[in-house]
Write a protein that holds these residues in place. Structure first.
Motif, PDB file in Angstrom:
ATOM      1  N   GLY A  61      26.102  12.340   6.550  1.00  0.00           N
ATOM      2  CA  GLY A  61      26.470  13.404   5.631  1.00  0.00           C
ATOM      3  C   GLY A  61      26.149  13.123   4.177  1.00  0.00           C
ATOM      4  N   ASP A  62      25.345  12.117   3.905  1.00  0.00           N
ATOM      5  CA  ASP A  62      25.018  11.733   2.528  1.00  0.00           C
ATOM      6  C   ASP A  62      23.900  12.643   2.006  1.00  0.00           C
ATOM      7  N   ALA A  63      24.250  13.648   1.243  1.00  0.00           N
ATOM      8  CA  ALA A  63      23.270  14.629   0.763  1.00  0.00           C
ATOM      9  C   ALA A  63      22.256  14.002  -0.189  1.00  0.00           C
ATOM     10  N   GLU A  64      22.701  13.060  -1.033  1.00  0.00           N
ATOM     11  CA  GLU A  64      21.778  12.425  -1.977  1.00  0.00           C
ATOM     12  C   GLU A  64      20.736  11.585  -1.247  1.00  0.00           C
ATOM     13  N   ALA A  65      21.171  10.847  -0.241  1.00  0.00           N
ATOM     14  CA  ALA A  65      20.236  10.040   0.529  1.00  0.00           C
ATOM     15  C   ALA A  65      19.274  10.925   1.309  1.00  0.00           C
ATOM     16  N   ARG A  66      19.793  11.995   1.897  1.00  0.00           N
ATOM     17  CA  ARG A  66      18.938  12.909   2.663  1.00  0.00           C
ATOM     18  C   ARG A  66      17.872  13.529   1.765  1.00  0.00           C
ATOM     19  N   ALA A  67      18.242  13.865   0.526  1.00  0.00           N
ATOM     20  CA  ALA A  67      17.278  14.477  -0.396  1.00  0.00           C
ATOM     21  C   ALA A  67      16.169  13.497  -0.769  1.00  0.00           C
ATOM     22  N   ALA A  68      16.478  12.203  -0.810  1.00  0.00           N
ATOM     23  CA  ALA A  68      15.483  11.197  -1.185  1.00  0.00           C
ATOM     24  C   ALA A  68      14.590  10.788  -0.024  1.00  0.00           C
ATOM     25  N   ALA A  69      14.991  11.094   1.211  1.00  0.00           N
ATOM     26  CA  ALA A  69      14.330  10.541   2.388  1.00  0.00           C
ATOM     27  C   ALA A  69      13.205  11.428   2.911  1.00  0.00           C
ATOM     28  N   ALA A 104      22.041   2.468  -8.559  1.00  0.00           N
ATOM     29  CA  ALA A 104      20.752   1.918  -8.980  1.00  0.00           C
ATOM     30  C   ALA A 104      19.702   2.115  -7.895  1.00  0.00           C
ATOM     31  N   ALA A 105      20.105   1.975  -6.629  1.00  0.00           N
ATOM     32  CA  ALA A 105      19.162   2.178  -5.529  1.00  0.00           C
ATOM     33  C   ALA A 105      18.700   3.633  -5.463  1.00  0.00           C
ATOM     34  N   LEU A 106      19.610   4.565  -5.687  1.00  0.00           N
ATOM     35  CA  LEU A 106      19.226   5.981  -5.701  1.00  0.00           C
ATOM     36  C   LEU A 106      18.230   6.278  -6.815  1.00  0.00           C
ATOM     37  N   GLU A 107      18.436   5.643  -7.962  1.00  0.00           N
ATOM     38  CA  GLU A 107      17.510   5.839  -9.072  1.00  0.00           C
ATOM     39  C   GLU A 107      16.106   5.332  -8.707  1.00  0.00           C
ATOM     40  N   THR A 108      16.054   4.158  -8.083  1.00  0.00           N
ATOM     41  CA  THR A 108      14.771   3.616  -7.643  1.00  0.00           C
ATOM     42  C   THR A 108      14.152   4.489  -6.563  1.00  0.00           C
ATOM     43  N   ALA A 109      14.975   5.003  -5.652  1.00  0.00           N
ATOM     44  CA  ALA A 109      14.479   5.873  -4.586  1.00  0.00           C
ATOM     45  C   ALA A 109      13.792   7.107  -5.160  1.00  0.00           C
ATOM     46  N   ALA A 110      14.367   7.680  -6.207  1.00  0.00           N
ATOM     47  CA  ALA A 110      13.773   8.863  -6.816  1.00  0.00           C
ATOM     48  C   ALA A 110      12.385   8.551  -7.377  1.00  0.00           C
ATOM     49  N   ASP A 151       0.841  -1.199   0.000  1.00  0.00           N
ATOM     50  CA  ASP A 151       0.000   0.000   0.000  1.00  0.00           C
ATOM     51  C   ASP A 151       0.878   1.251   0.000  1.00  0.00           C
ATOM     52  N   ALA A 152       0.587   2.169  -0.919  1.00  0.00           N
ATOM     53  CA  ALA A 152       1.389   3.392  -1.023  1.00  0.00           C
ATOM     54  C   ALA A 152       1.272   4.279   0.209  1.00  0.00           C
ATOM     55  N   ALA A 153       0.281   4.016   1.049  1.00  0.00           N
ATOM     56  CA  ALA A 153       0.143   4.801   2.284  1.00  0.00           C
ATOM     57  C   ALA A 153       1.208   4.433   3.317  1.00  0.00           C
ATOM     58  N   HIS A 154       1.854   3.276   3.128  1.00  0.00           N
ATOM     59  CA  HIS A 154       2.845   2.819   4.088  1.00  0.00           C
ATOM     60  C   HIS A 154       4.250   3.084   3.557  1.00  0.00           C
ATOM     61  N   PRO A 155       5.165   3.472   4.433  1.00  0.00           N
ATOM     62  CA  PRO A 155       6.525   3.796   3.976  1.00  0.00           C
ATOM     63  C   PRO A 155       7.337   2.555   3.649  1.00  0.00           C
ATOM     64  N   VAL A 156       8.405   2.775   2.916  1.00  0.00           N
ATOM     65  CA  VAL A 156       9.385   1.739   2.615  1.00  0.00           C
ATOM     66  C   VAL A 156      10.675   2.106   3.332  1.00  0.00           C
ATOM     67  N   LEU A 157      11.350   1.106   3.859  1.00  0.00           N
ATOM     68  CA  LEU A 157      12.625   1.298   4.552  1.00  0.00           C
ATOM     69  C   LEU A 157      13.752   0.906   3.604  1.00  0.00           C
ATOM     70  N   MET A 158      14.671   1.823   3.326  1.00  0.00           N
ATOM     71  CA  MET A 158      15.746   1.559   2.368  1.00  0.00           C
ATOM     72  C   MET A 158      17.112   1.810   2.992  1.00  0.00           C
ATOM     73  N   LEU A 159      18.048   0.871   2.752  1.00  0.00           N
ATOM     74  CA  LEU A 159      19.449   1.059   3.139  1.00  0.00           C
ATOM     75  C   LEU A 159      20.196   1.630   1.943  1.00  0.00           C
ATOM     76  N   LEU A 160      20.896   2.740   2.175  1.00  0.00           N
ATOM     77  CA  LEU A 160      21.624   3.393   1.087  1.00  0.00           C
ATOM     78  C   LEU A 160      23.079   3.632   1.484  1.00  0.00           C
ATOM     79  N   THR A 187       9.720   7.978  -4.312  1.00  0.00           N
ATOM     80  CA  THR A 187       9.268   9.118  -3.512  1.00  0.00           C
ATOM     81  C   THR A 187       8.175   9.937  -4.192  1.00  0.00           C
ATOM     82  N   VAL A 188       7.872   9.636  -5.454  1.00  0.00           N
ATOM     83  CA  VAL A 188       6.776  10.332  -6.121  1.00  0.00           C
ATOM     84  C   VAL A 188       5.453  10.036  -5.433  1.00  0.00           C
ATOM     85  N   ARG A 189       5.288   8.794  -4.950  1.00  0.00           N
ATOM     86  CA  ARG A 189       3.994   8.396  -4.402  1.00  0.00           C
ATOM     87  C   ARG A 189       4.040   7.950  -2.950  1.00  0.00           C
ATOM     88  N   ARG A 190       5.197   7.723  -2.383  1.00  0.00           N
ATOM     89  CA  ARG A 190       5.221   7.156  -1.034  1.00  0.00           C
ATOM     90  C   ARG A 190       6.389   7.710  -0.226  1.00  0.00           C
TER      91      ARG A 190
END
Length: 351
Positions: free
Chosen positions: A301-309, A280-286, A263-272, A289-292
């Motif tokens: 200090g990971d700016a890319e991960a912080r932006a996706a989270a 590839a994981a960052l690409e999927t993360a982007a 269900d898109a109402a529930h979050p996903v937990l991702m290790l980055l 985050t459109v829907r969930r």
């Protein structure tokens, strides 16, 4: 389950003990791995066997064998025992069984069969006097000491430390400099400090993560291939400690399969974490985050991960690659504890 009493307090105690355990475990594992290589000689190919946490430790360490140019498989002991043909020719493949208790019957049987077929066999365990140690040609013993009943936390670290040292010793036997062999794969004191910092960083985020995950009927843990062993360990602690069904998958599998049942109402937990598969994981993360909402475990200090989270669970920056699984794994305890408290559950209580 048995009549053993499981408490959240013991999960908390074992999680807090991980940095203090590490120096003695690492020294025992370093010495044991060196003895193994003196006994069996260079490792050309390895098969790592286990079940549950032991298998996840094997999966987390596999890439350190392959980095050394050693072909390596990590697989369930029962699968090896019943379905995997004996590697040929004898003597070329080292079979490594992993069991903290040393009593896993499938691992014992697999080691016994492999040894009878002429393969070098190694037991990685916390129990020197155990059926698995007796079944193998040689053994690495790293014992974290007695604990009250709990989901495996200190024991998982002991298995993982032993395998990381074994991979390092196997690499050294293929031509590494002697001083590197003696030093081990990482600075143990520095890694213990990184674990303590990570526990301090994760604690404030754990309650928020637990509140977000609590309504989900199934928790999805997504990680790139290099961190799938850690993701499976994290999912296991959520199931064992908080009674929550949890699955771990790579980003590709999640995107093409599991998202349709989540269900898109529930979050996903991702290790980055840094390592294979991160881009590839960052690409999927982007895309996700459109829907969930996305809960991301990544370096502080990971700016890319912080932006996706939607929520960042920070771990210590700059940890050496060989020690990354040891630091990332400490996240499991605080998150599982917080989720169990939100849901009002005790470890293994649903059984």
């Amino acid at each position: 389950m048995s009549g053993r009493t499981y408490t959240l307090k013991e999960v908390e105690r074992q999680t807090a003990a991980l940095p203090a355990d590490l120096p003695a475990l690492s020294e025992a594992a370093r010495a044991g791995a060196a003895r193994v290589l003196r006994r069996i000689g260079p490792v050309e190919r390895a098969v790592l066997l286990g079940s549950g946490d032991s298998l996840y430790a094997a999966q987390s360490s596999r890439r350190f064998f392959t980095d050394a140019g050693i072909e390596c498989l990590a697989m369930p002991a029962t699968e090896f025992l019943h379905e995997f043909p004996s590697p040929e020719p004898p003597g070329r493949t080292t079979v490594v069984g992993v069991s903290a208790s040393g009593g896993n019957p499938a691992v014992v049987a697999a080691l016994s069969r492999a040894r009878a077929a002429g393969h070098p066999t190694v037991a990685v365990t916390g129990a020197a006097a155990s059926p698995m140690a007796d079944a193998a040609e040689t053994v690495v013993v790293a014992d974290p000491g007695a604990s009250a009943p709990s989901p495996g936390i200190r024991t998982h670290q002991a298995s993982l430390v032993s395998l990381l040292h074994l991979a390092h010793a196997a690499r050294a036997a293929l031509g590494g400099p002697e001083d590197t062999v003696a030093a081990g794969p990482f600075d143990t004191a520095a890694v213990a400090r990184a674990q303590r910092r990570t526990l301090a960083l994760v604690e404030p985020a754990a309650a928020t993560v637990a509140r977000l995950l609590a309504p989900a009927p199934v928790v999805c843990v997504v990680a790139p291939t290099g961190a799938l062993g850690t993701a499976r360990y994290l999912a296991a602690k959520l199931s064992e400690t908080a009674g929550v069904p949890a699955i771990a998958s790579c980003p590709e599998e999640w995107w093409h399969v599991h998202r349709f049942g989540h269900d898109a109402a529930h979050p996903v937990l991702m290790l980055l974490s840094p390592g294979p598969g991160r881009l590839a994981a960052l690409e999927t993360a982007a895309r996700m985050t459109v829907r969930r909402r996305l809960i991301v475990v990544a370096e502080a200090g990971d700016a890319e991960a912080r932006a996706a989270a939607s929520v960042l669970v920070p771990v210590t920056d700059g940890v050496p690659r060989a020690a990354r699984p040891l630091v990332d794994a400490v996240v499991a305890g605080p998150v599982a504890l917080a989720l169990a408290r939100v849901l009002g559950r005790l470890p293994f209580a649903r059984q």
